[in-house]
Design an enzyme around this catalytic site. Structure first.
Site, mmCIF file in Angstrom:
data_model
loop_
_atom_site.group_PDB
_atom_site.id
_atom_site.type_symbol
_atom_site.label_atom_id
_atom_site.label_comp_id
_atom_site.label_asym_id
_atom_site.label_seq_id
_atom_site.Cartn_x
_atom_site.Cartn_y
_atom_site.Cartn_z
ATOM 1 C CE LYS A 59 -7.574 0.499 3.493
ATOM 2 N NZ LYS A 59 -6.850 1.307 4.392
ATOM 3 C CD GLU A 108 -3.039 1.641 2.687
ATOM 4 O OE1 GLU A 108 -2.073 0.578 3.874
ATOM 5 O OE2 GLU A 108 -4.077 1.384 2.065
ATOM 6 C CB CYS A 163 -4.047 -1.819 4.632
ATOM 7 S SG CYS A 163 -2.844 -1.234 5.811
#
Ligand SMILES: O=C(O)CNC(=O)[C@H](CS)NC(=O)CCC(=O)C(=O)O
Length: 322
Positions: free
Chosen positions: A156, A84, A197
């Site tokens: 995300k 990321e 993440c």
């Protein structure tokens, strides 16, 4: 920003890069017998995971990525996965919004050129994609193929709005728009499930990627905090690998980006049995590790323990409790 890593080698894997700055560590080699019984059929594809310490300098990060792309291609990898925020980690809150660009902008196009030049697929997780207004980004995981075309993008879903115990307070939603779509895409390394993440803490996303989107390899580009990474990173990743019976490729930012920010490294490749087959330790800030995605091994784990067929809908449990 390159740290000299310790010289870690695996007895079973003789490849070591020429660069003293990078160590390749892999325990997962060899092609297992073809599942269908075809003699000599290729049932595995090599992948690589990158670890780096991105800073607030787009061209410095690009230079690091460019070097790692060449190393991964030389090691025979068909896919290289970056962490990321590979292209930029800001020194101050809101800096990343200023450098946000669409996917057809010059930053992403530069990375597409790297893929094309080295003929390798890239997982570019956590790209600062310009959002719907000037004060917001999307935290976008982009898959680029070996001709330099963008094949897929995932935004995300779970944003990191967290008060880390003993650490800082994060509010990713203050500058990031959450995505809504679950994304999987075919590649030479199998069907990839895309996440980023903090998503790692929401197992239902990984369940959906495996059981509804038929993913075989789950990607988790990350910039975990030091505190949460030490406590949870490997456990969460191995749990996701075991419960989904997928390979996990988790590229991590590592080390100190600026005076305020430090990430937990330990990039991992994990097989569908939960075994770590590639690792870059936290103290090694920049490098790649490689492992082979063995399709017959995925099939064998899934056939012997057929959790996909044994799953019970959540409604079953609700109606039968008490
Ligand atoms: O802001 C950027 O530059 C890039 N984005 C991040 O670093 C994101 C949001 S702040 N970090 C995480 O999701 C950490 C998750 C984590 O550490 C955990 O789940 O424990």
């Amino acid at each position: 920003m390159l740290a000299v890593g310790p010289s870690l080698t695996s007895a079973s894997f003789p490849f070591i890069t020429k660069s003293n700055f990078t160590t390749i560590l892999s325990n997962h080699v060899g092609t297992r017998a073809s599942y269908s019984g075809e003699a000599m059929a290729a049932t595995s594809t090599r992948v690589a995971v990158a670890q780096m310490t991105s800073v607030n300098d787009l061209s410095a990060n690009f230079a690091t990525c460019s070097r790692l792309v060449k190393e991964a291609a030389a090691a025979g990898a068909k896919l290289l996965c970056f962490p990321e925020s590979f292209s930029y980690v800001g020194a101050n809150l809101g800096d990343s919004v200023k450098i946000g660009e669409p996917l057809d902008g010059p930053i992403m196009q530069g990375y597409c050129s790297l893929a094309r030049e080295s003929q390798i697929w890239l997982s570019l997780g956590g790209f600062q994609e310009k959002g719907s207004d000037d004060s917001h980004l999307c935290n976008t995981h982009v898959i680029v193929d070996d001709t330099g075309e963008v094949r897929s993008k995932y935004r995300k879903i779970h944003l990191f709005d967290v008060d880390v115990p003993g650490g800082m307070v994060y509010k990713e939603s203050s500058f990031t728009e959450a995505g809504t779509d679950v994304v999987a895409v075919d590649s030479p390394c199998g069907r990839l499930g895309l996440t980023v993440c903090y998503d790692l803490r929401f197992p239902e996303l990984y369940e959906c990627l495996r059981f509804q989107h038929q993913a075989q390899v789950l990607l988790v580009p990350s910039a975990f905090t030091k505190i949460t990474g030490q406590a949870h990173w490997e456990i969460l990743l191995r749990a996701r690998a075991i419960e989904t019976q997928c390979y996990m490729i988790a590229a991590a930012q590592a080390g100190r980006h600026n005076e305020k920010r430090e990430s937990y490294g330990d990039s991992l490749i994990i097989d569908p049995w939960g075994t770590v087959v590639g690792r870059l330790p936290d103290k090694l800030s920049t490098g790649i590790a490689v492992a082979d995605i063995d399709f017959s091994f995925i099939e064998s784990v899934r056939m012997k323990m057929p959790v996909d067929k044994q799953r019970k809908p959540i409604d079953f449990w609700k109606s039968s409790s008490l």
